[in-house]
Design an enzyme around this catalytic site. Structure first.
Site, PDB file in Angstrom:
ATOM      1  CB  CYS A 140     -13.940   1.320   0.385  1.00  0.00           C
ATOM      2  SG  CYS A 140     -13.441   3.052   0.538  1.00  0.00           S
ATOM      3  CG  ASP A 167     -13.537   6.397  -0.659  1.00  0.00           C
ATOM      4  OD1 ASP A 167     -13.478   6.257   0.577  1.00  0.00           O
ATOM      5  OD2 ASP A 167     -12.520   6.373  -1.387  1.00  0.00           O
ATOM      6  NE  ARG A 219     -10.233  -5.069   1.005  1.00  0.00           N
ATOM      7  CZ  ARG A 219      -9.478  -4.031   1.414  1.00  0.00           C
ATOM      8  NH1 ARG A 219     -10.048  -3.005   2.004  1.00  0.00           N
ATOM      9  NH2 ARG A 219      -8.176  -4.011   1.204  1.00  0.00           N
ATOM     10  CD  GLN A 221     -12.937  -1.723  -0.351  1.00  0.00           C
ATOM     11  OE1 GLN A 221     -12.119  -1.609   0.547  1.00  0.00           O
ATOM     12  NE2 GLN A 221     -14.161  -2.223  -0.134  1.00  0.00           N
ATOM     13  NE  ARG A 270      -3.798   0.718   1.987  1.00  0.00           N
ATOM     14  CZ  ARG A 270      -4.993   0.834   2.542  1.00  0.00           C
ATOM     15  NH1 ARG A 270      -5.174   1.593   3.599  1.00  0.00           N
ATOM     16  NH2 ARG A 270      -6.029   0.179   2.046  1.00  0.00           N
ATOM     17  CG  HIS A 283      -8.455   0.143  -2.626  1.00  0.00           C
ATOM     18  ND1 HIS A 283      -7.701  -0.960  -2.266  1.00  0.00           N
ATOM     19  CD2 HIS A 283      -9.070   0.555  -1.474  1.00  0.00           C
ATOM     20  CE1 HIS A 283      -7.850  -1.184  -0.971  1.00  0.00           C
ATOM     21  NE2 HIS A 283      -8.672  -0.292  -0.467  1.00  0.00           N
TER      22      HIS A 283
HETATM   23  N1  NVA Z   1      -9.962   6.750  -1.138  1.00  0.00           N
HETATM   24  C1  NVA Z   1      -9.533   6.361   0.183  1.00  0.00           C
HETATM   25  C2  NVA Z   1      -9.715   4.902   0.390  1.00  0.00           C
HETATM   26  C3  NVA Z   1      -9.325   4.400   1.747  1.00  0.00           C
HETATM   27  C4  NVA Z   1      -9.458   2.934   1.888  1.00  0.00           C
HETATM   28  C5  NVA Z   1      -8.093   6.779   0.395  1.00  0.00           C
HETATM   29  O1  NVA Z   1      -7.282   6.596  -0.520  1.00  0.00           O
HETATM   30  O2  NVA Z   1      -7.779   7.291   1.473  1.00  0.00           O
HETATM   31  N1   CP Z   2     -11.052   0.006   2.748  1.00  0.00           N
HETATM   32  C1   CP Z   2      -9.772  -0.044   3.149  1.00  0.00           C
HETATM   33  O1   CP Z   2      -8.850  -0.307   2.361  1.00  0.00           O
HETATM   34  O2   CP Z   2      -9.605   0.166   4.475  1.00  0.00           O
HETATM   35  P1   CP Z   2      -8.210   0.372   5.253  1.00  0.00           P
HETATM   36  O3   CP Z   2      -7.676   1.709   4.820  1.00  0.00           O
HETATM   37  O4   CP Z   2      -8.593   0.338   6.696  1.00  0.00           O
HETATM   38  O5   CP Z   2      -7.284  -0.734   4.869  1.00  0.00           O
END
Ligand code: NVA
Ligand code: CP
Length: 309
Positions: free
Chosen positions: A265, A225, A293, A133, A103, A130
């Site tokens: 998500c 989101d 997930r 997800q 990540r 992502h």
């Molecule tokens: N769009 C959000 C998703 C978090 C799981 C982010 O990138 O922070």
């Molecule tokens: N939805 C998601 O990826 O959550 P986290 O940021 O908690 O991993």
């Protein structure tokens, strides 16, 4: 060698097969049927340069349930965070591990890891995408609606990483998707064009609009989101004002189908992108989505790392 860098790396058949495997693993887990033979003796590294609750815990627990071991590698602790190149990190970690979940900010870093490493790489979220997800989301929609093809998903809000992967996931599975986002915050041309191209072969209908009501009209699924993704905290105040008309609330959901499901998500910010009434109400499936997930990612790990598949 296969990776999961972007859902477009996988064919429709591979995605459906993965969802079938995810359902099987879920059934086995719920019924006490052990499946810790799949990745026995395997080790996966999990590189995080951004925060996570779901991704970190579901991958770590999933790996353990499959008989393997997951190693948490915070960028604050490994040399990558001090400037060691992705190239050298990829080559080094490939000598120890059977796979890497990462990540991070740049999609390019995930792609470089795959290019220079010699083990499967899983994208656990970048600024652009992502995919894990969306596999869990597709599993959830299929469980709730019985099918995917021909359903309409409305994504209302920021044209971000989740929206990009939804575009691709819906296009791949023949779902129709309408994305409503404010001017200046729409999905990138790169992923919109990618989805439109895929849709030519799957008959998926892709609509991009600035009108949330238009997107939500007759939708089977309404998805949102956060308005402030990780790394965009400085824009918070400005974004709150721009996105206010894009809140998912009961008046927006009134234009969707009566049996609409609400998805997010997570993490969610109640009172901003969604009202408490909706996220905690009867049409919300957000915790099934979070649970999936685990199952969907176990299917990804088995597919990419098991010797027997
Ligand atoms: N769009 C959000 C998703 C978090 C799981 C982010 O990138 O922070
Ligand atoms: N939805 C998601 O990826 O959550 P986290 O940021 O908690 O991993």
């Amino acid at each position: 060698m296969k990776h999961l860098l972007c859902l477009n790396d996988w064919t429709t058949e591979e995605i459906i097969h993965l969802l079938d495997l995810a359902s099987k693993l879920k059934y086995e887990l719920k019924n006490g049927i052990r499946h810790d033979h799949h990745l026995r003796g395997k080790t996966m590294g999990m590189i995080f340069t951004k925060s996570s609750t779901r991704t970190r815990v579901s991958f770590e627990v999933g790996m353990q349930q499959l008989g393997g071991y997951a190693l948490f590698l915070s960028s604050a602790d490994i040399q990558l965070g001090r400037g060691e190149t992705v190239h050298d990190t990829a080559k080094t970690l490939s000598r120890y591990l059977d796979g890497i979940m990462i990540r991070t900010f740049k999609q390019q870093d995930v792609e470089e890891l795959a290019l220079y490493g010699s083990i499967p790489i899983i994208n656990g979220l970048t600024d652009e995408l992502h995919p894990c997800q969306i596999l869990a989301d597709l599993q959830t929609i299929r469980e709730k609606k019985g099918a995917l093809k021909g359903l309409k998903l409305a994504y209302v809000g920021d044209g971000n990483n989740v929206a990009h992967s939804l575009l691709i996931g819906c296009a791949k599975t023949g779902m129709n998707i309408s994305v409503a986002s404010p001017q200046g915050y729409t999905c990138s041309k790169k992923y919109t064009d990618m989805a439109l191209k895929i849709a030519e072969t799957t008959d998926s209908v892709i609509e991009l609009t600035h009108d949330p009501m238009k997107a939500a009209l007759n939708a089977d699924v309404v998805y949102t989101d956060t308005w402030v993704s990780m790394g965009m905290e400085k824009e918070k105040e400005e974004r709150m004002a721009i996105f206010a008309p894009y809140q998912v609330n009961s008046s927006l959901l009134a234009s969707a189908k009566p049996d609409v499901i609400f998805m997010h998500c997570l993490p969610a910010y109640r009172g901003y992108e969604v009202t408490e009434e909706i996220i905690d109400g009867p049409c919300s499936v957000v915790f099934d989505e979070a649970e999936n997930r685990l199952h969907a990612q176990k299917a990804v790990m088995v597919t990419l790392m098991s010797d027997s598949i």
